[in-house]
Motif scaffolding. Structure first.
Motif, PDB file in Angstrom:
ATOM      1  N   GLY A  40       0.780  -1.224   0.000  1.00 44.35           N
ATOM      2  CA  GLY A  40       0.000   0.000   0.000  1.00 44.35           C
ATOM      3  C   GLY A  40       0.818   1.283   0.000  1.00 44.35           C
ATOM      4  N   LYS A  41       2.154   1.148  -0.112  1.00 46.72           N
ATOM      5  CA  LYS A  41       2.977   2.361  -0.079  1.00 46.72           C
ATOM      6  C   LYS A  41       3.857   2.515  -1.308  1.00 46.72           C
ATOM      7  CE  LYS A  41       3.303   3.036   4.898  1.00 46.72           C
ATOM      8  NZ  LYS A  41       4.217   3.182   6.045  1.00 46.72           N
ATOM      9  N   GLY A  42       3.745   1.672  -2.255  1.00 47.02           N
ATOM     10  CA  GLY A  42       4.565   1.830  -3.447  1.00 47.02           C
ATOM     11  C   GLY A  42       6.022   1.520  -3.194  1.00 47.02           C
ATOM     12  N   LEU A  43       6.880   2.028  -4.069  1.00 36.44           N
ATOM     13  CA  LEU A  43       8.310   1.766  -3.989  1.00 36.44           C
ATOM     14  C   LEU A  43       9.034   3.019  -3.517  1.00 36.44           C
ATOM     15  CD1 LEU A  43       7.220  -0.376  -6.117  1.00 36.44           C
ATOM     16  CD2 LEU A  43       9.524  -0.337  -7.048  1.00 36.44           C
TER      17      LEU A  43
ATOM     18  N   TYR B  36       4.303  -0.113 -14.944  1.00 34.17           N
ATOM     19  CA  TYR B  36       4.872  -1.421 -14.682  1.00 34.17           C
ATOM     20  C   TYR B  36       3.773  -2.356 -14.213  1.00 34.17           C
ATOM     21  CZ  TYR B  36       9.748   0.188 -14.865  1.00 34.17           C
ATOM     22  OH  TYR B  36      10.965   0.667 -15.276  1.00 34.17           O
ATOM     23  N   PHE B  89       1.837  -0.368 -11.362  1.00 34.17           N
ATOM     24  CA  PHE B  89       2.470   0.819 -10.769  1.00 34.17           C
ATOM     25  C   PHE B  89       2.788   1.828 -11.865  1.00 34.17           C
ATOM     26  CE2 PHE B  89       3.336  -0.717  -6.507  1.00 34.17           C
ATOM     27  CZ  PHE B  89       3.324  -2.095  -6.669  1.00 34.17           C
ATOM     28  N   GLY B 101       3.862   5.483  -7.971  1.00 34.32           N
ATOM     29  CA  GLY B 101       2.575   5.440  -7.303  1.00 34.32           C
ATOM     30  C   GLY B 101       2.535   4.267  -6.337  1.00 34.32           C
ATOM     31  N   GLY B 103       0.467   1.872  -6.257  1.00 32.61           N
ATOM     32  CA  GLY B 103       0.071   0.611  -6.865  1.00 32.61           C
ATOM     33  C   GLY B 103      -1.425   0.383  -6.868  1.00 32.61           C
TER      34      GLY B 103
END
Lengths: 114, 110
Positions: A40-43, B36, B89, B101, B103
């Motif tokens: 839930g926080k992305g990369l 992605y 993403f 983002g 996701g």
């Protein structure tokens, strides 16, 4: 084509333990990255390296060290594992540092801290 | 710095329906945009790279729309099939750093 290999796939450690994650790429890419992926926080970027022996801090570098021993390998050390950093750690590489370049990702190391 | 917001976080559609995922960003100087796809247990795979000069980009079974005025990037999957079930993403970049983002987890129901 090339491949990015991350080891281990799963890593279990104790709170306070020092843990090392490894990444190898055979693309012959100059730049390598470590990202942390939380649900839930992305990369979020931890460290990156534009060439052998180079290190650049990302937004999330506190609590981590990295090492680019040679062009093909980039390792990440969790200096003192904490329970709130259980996540998937993704290694990536790109040919250079141009922002137009695609990132190629490994399949990740899932860290669990007991 | 750049802020990227991706919506929705979860999306469930029936096979054959369309699915739309949207990202908004804040930095008007951003000029490269990426989508992605990440299947369970696998690495992120590039779906499409979009340059700021092109508003509509078509791939196999999907379209990427870029609206620079509204600072919005969207991924439209037309006629989704179960193989599209994955996390998606977006990523935005300007000078060097990539901003991702959070996701979208897409489930396509047969």
């Amino acid at each position: 084509g090339g491949i990015i290999t991350q080891t281990p796939k799963f890593l279990i450690g104790q709170e306070g333990q020092k843990l090392t994650l490894k990444c190898q790429q055979n693309f012959n890419h100059d730049t390598m990255y470590w990202y942390r992926q939380d649900s839930g926080k992305g990369l979020r970027l931890i460290y990156y390296s534009i060439t052998e022996n180079d290190l650049q801090k990302g937004d999330l570098s506190e609590g981590y060290d990295a090492s680019r021993e040679k062009k093909s390998s980039f390792s990440l050390t969790v200096t003192s594992a904490q329970k709130n950093e259980m996540a998937v750690f993704l290694c990536a590489s790109s040919p250079g540092t141009d922002s137009a370049e695609t990132l190629y990702f490994g399949s990740g190391t899932r860290l669990t801290v007991l | 710095g750049e802020q990227v917001e991706q919506r929705p976080p979860h999306l469930s559609v029936r096979e054959g329906d369309s699915a739309v995922i949207t990202c908004t960003y804040t930095d008007p100087n951003s000029y490269y945009f990426f989508w992605y796809k990440q299947e369970p247990g696998a690495s992120l795979q590039l779906l499409m790279k979009v340059f700021s000069s092109t508003e509509i980009n078509e791939g196999q079974g999907f379209t990427v729309l870029l609206n620079k005025k509204d600072k919005r990037l969207s991924l439209n999957l037309t006629a989704a099939h179960p193989g599209d079930s994955a996390a998606y993403f977006c990523a935005v970049t300007g000078y060097q750093n990539f901003y991702f983002g959070k996701g979208t987890s897409l489930t396509v129901i047969p």
